[in-house]
Every structure is written in structure tokens, then in C-alpha cells.
Scaffold this active site. Structure first.
Site, PDB file in Angstrom:
ATOM      1  N   ASP A 156      -0.536  -1.398   8.907  1.00 35.65           N
ATOM      2  CA  ASP A 156       0.009  -2.147   7.773  1.00 35.65           C
ATOM      3  C   ASP A 156       0.174  -1.215   6.573  1.00 35.65           C
ATOM      4  O   ASP A 156      -0.795  -0.657   6.071  1.00 35.65           O
ATOM      5  CB  ASP A 156      -0.940  -3.292   7.421  1.00 35.65           C
ATOM      6  CG  ASP A 156      -0.362  -4.272   6.408  1.00 35.65           C
ATOM      7  OD1 ASP A 156       0.621  -3.921   5.723  1.00 35.65           O
ATOM      8  OD2 ASP A 156      -0.898  -5.385   6.312  1.00 35.65           O
ATOM      9  N   ARG A 157       1.402  -1.063   6.100  1.00 36.09           N
ATOM     10  CA  ARG A 157       1.658  -0.155   4.979  1.00 36.09           C
ATOM     11  C   ARG A 157       1.505  -0.849   3.629  1.00 36.09           C
ATOM     12  O   ARG A 157       1.450  -0.186   2.594  1.00 36.09           O
ATOM     13  CB  ARG A 157       3.050   0.458   5.128  1.00 36.09           C
ATOM     14  CG  ARG A 157       3.177   1.283   6.418  1.00 36.09           C
ATOM     15  CD  ARG A 157       4.565   1.847   6.594  1.00 36.09           C
ATOM     16  NE  ARG A 157       4.868   2.829   5.573  1.00 36.09           N
ATOM     17  CZ  ARG A 157       6.099   3.136   5.179  1.00 36.09           C
ATOM     18  NH1 ARG A 157       7.136   2.505   5.709  1.00 36.09           N
ATOM     19  NH2 ARG A 157       6.304   4.057   4.261  1.00 36.09           N
TER      20      ARG A 157
END
Length: 319
Positions: A269-270
Site C-alpha cells: 500500500d503506497r
């Protein structure tokens, strides 16, 4: 696949914001799935609330379809999904046609909007659980912290207790992009700015590996598609929502959460990298449990939550 459930509509007679401002006849868009059960007083006692993310609405409950269908962890619950305050369908700058005159709101306002709706429409003042995805997780966490006796369990998905760093910068940049657009300043829809803002969000929603696996032409096409969708958004819906998100900070409040808590994070997850968000959050919430998993879809890997149905079944059952 979840059968498409039509939206229903309700109006809150009067809603008051934290600022003291009020709106009358505030529309609420919502969907329900499952059957309600009643306690001895005739009050619904099996409600679970699903709260969508930044760009979603009440139809986003389809993201957890694997949990609500037969055999799913939520099959015996009455699941209520509400289009949040500030989102099209419910009271927002666009839906009310108030534009810039719509009151600016906070995450707590969004929570209280949901609570007031549940009370006025269903007579519900306590729910079994709240599940929130991304910005919906902001609301779920705030709800649990501010009103710790109103839910039994809490499931925050790919989210955080605060907006800092790159997330703050992204929200701020989007607003600068829109507010600085000549069309916006002239009072017309800033389609190009809205399109570019949507493209920017797209470039952070998936993992680096996902983007690397696309041909350049495919990436360009996906960006254009997102831009076209973004151009249809209302600028004040976007700006007001971003301002609410930018003020999200529950530092010092998570310790008051009493609901049993199960947090899900995606390693790729960025927006909310586990090492910066879900891992420290799990350490701040009393007795919170944490599940991390891999997904090439990054932030959107939350759509794979059905793979963890048995974990959720066990959690809800208290095992």
C-alpha cells in the site's frame, strides 16, 4: 457476486456541524443488505456499518461482498452502507447545490452524520461493528475513539489514525491544482484540473510492481480513463473532502477505543505503508489485532478481503 442493491434515500430534518452551522433536510443515500434482528425492545441489534473510501459511495459495500454473501462473516448481520457526508448522493456541495456555501466539515461531522441517520431512520444508537476502508477508516476510528460504547467491534481496512507526509501533500496538491485553475477562478467547472487530480490519485492506488507490469500504452490509457472520470467530479466536493482529510489526527485518542479491533493492511500500500500506519496504529489501540498481506493491487488490495473471511469469522465470534 453481490446482487446489485438499489440505493434508498432519507432526509435528516436538521444537521448541525462542529462549527455550529446547520443544514435543513439533509439528504442521506444508503444501501442495506441482510436481515435485521430485533432485541426484546424491538431495536435492531445486529447492525454493522460499512464506510466507504475517498471516492466511493454507498455502493462501495460491494468491495466486501465476499463477507456479506452466504458463508461470509457478515451473512447474519444487517449491513448498512451510507454515502458519507460530503459525497454525492448524501448532503454535499453538489447534492445540495450549495457549492462553496456548503459548510466545511470534519471527520467527526462525518461520523455524527452517520450516527444521526442511524438514530432517526432505524432507531439504532449502538451497532455491532463498524468497518471502514481508507478514508472510511478515518471515520470508523474516530467513531470508536469518540463514542467507545457505541460498537462492539471495529475493522479498519488500509487506513490510518492520522494524515501526514505524502498523503497530506497529495490532498494539498490536489486542492492547489483545482483552486489555482483559471476556470475555477472564473466560476466554471475546472475539468482539466479535476482530471489531473484524479490521475494523480490513480498513480498511488496500486503497487509499483503493478504499474511496472503494464505496457506504457496500457498505463496511458488507464490514466486517461481515470482522468475522464475525475473531470465529472464537483470541485467543491473534492476540496471540502480533502480539507476534512488533511485535519484528520487522532493522536492521543486511540487509547480510549474499547471495541475489539482487527486491522488489515497491505504490504504494498503506497498510501498507508504498514510500517508507517497500520503497525504503529495496532500498537496504540488496546489489544488490537493486525493482519498484513501482500497484493500487487496495493491500496486497492482491500478488494481481496474475502480471502481472510475465516479470520474475520473467528474475530467476530470472539475466538
Amino acid at each position: 457476486m453481490m446482487e446489485e442493491i438499489p440505493a434508498s434515500y432519507f432526509k435528516i430534518e436538521e444537521f448541525q456541524f462542529e462549527s455550529g452551522e446547520k443544514i435543513q433536510e439533509a439528504p442521506v443515500e444508503y444501501r442495506t443488505t441482510g436481515k435485521p434482528s430485533l432485541d426484546d425492545m424491538g431495536v435492531i441489534d445486529n447492525a454493522v456499518i460499512y464506510i466507504h473510501g475517498w471516492s466511493g459511495d454507498c455502493s462501495s459495500v460491494r468491495r466486501i461482498a465476499a463477507l456479506t454473501e452466504p458463508g461470509g462473516a457478515l451473512e447474519n448481520f444487517f449491513v448498512i452502507s451510507i454515502s458519507s457526508l460530503g459525497s454525492p448522493g448524501s448532503a454535499s456541495p453538489s447534492t445540495t447545490a450549495m457549492g462553496k456555501d456548503f459548510p466545511e466539515y470534519t471527520i467527526l461531522d462525518m461520523v455524527n452524520f452517520q450516527r444521526q441517520f442511524l438514530d432517526e431512520k432505524f432507531g439504532i444508537r449502538k451497532v455491532r461493528g463498524v468497518i471502514g476502508t481508507s478514508m472510511g477508516g478515518f471515520q470508523a476510528l474516530q467513531w470508536a475513539a469518540e463514542y467507545p460504547d457505541e460498537m462492539e467491534f471495529l475493522i479498519p481496512l488500509v487506513t490510518s489514525w492520522q494524515v501526514r507526509g505524502i498523503n497530506y501533500a497529495l490532498f494539498s496538491y490536489m486542492n492547489h491544482l483545482i483552486e489555482g485553475d483559471p476556470e475555477f477562478r472564473a466560476g466554471t467547472r475546472p475539468e482539466r484540473a479535476l482530471s489531473l487530480a484524479s490521475m494523480l490519485m490513480y498513480l498511488h492506488g496500486l503497487s509499483r510492481e503493478y504499474y511496472q507490469g503494464l505496457e506504457n500504452a496500457e498505463l496511458e490509457s488507464s490514466m486517461m480513463d481515470m482522468g475522464s472520470e475525475g473531470a465529472l467530479m464537483d470541485p467543491y466536493d473534492v476540496i471540502w473532502r480533502n480539507r476534512a482529510a488533511m485535519k484528520h489526527d487522532l493522536s492521543g485518542k486511540l487509547e480510549s477505543i474499547r471495541a475489539r479491533t482487527l486491522i488489515f493492511g497491505v504490504n504494498q500500500d503506497r498510501y498507508f505503508p504498514p510500517e508507517l500506519d497500520t503497525i504503529p496504529m495496532a500498537q496504540l489501540i488496546p489489544k488490537a489485532e493486525l493482519v498484513l498481506f501482500d497484493s500487487e493491487c496495493g491500496h486497492l488490495g482491500v478488494n481481496e478481503i474475502g480471502k481472510y473471511n475465516e479470520i474475520i469469522v473467528s474475530f467476530i465470534g470472539g475466538d
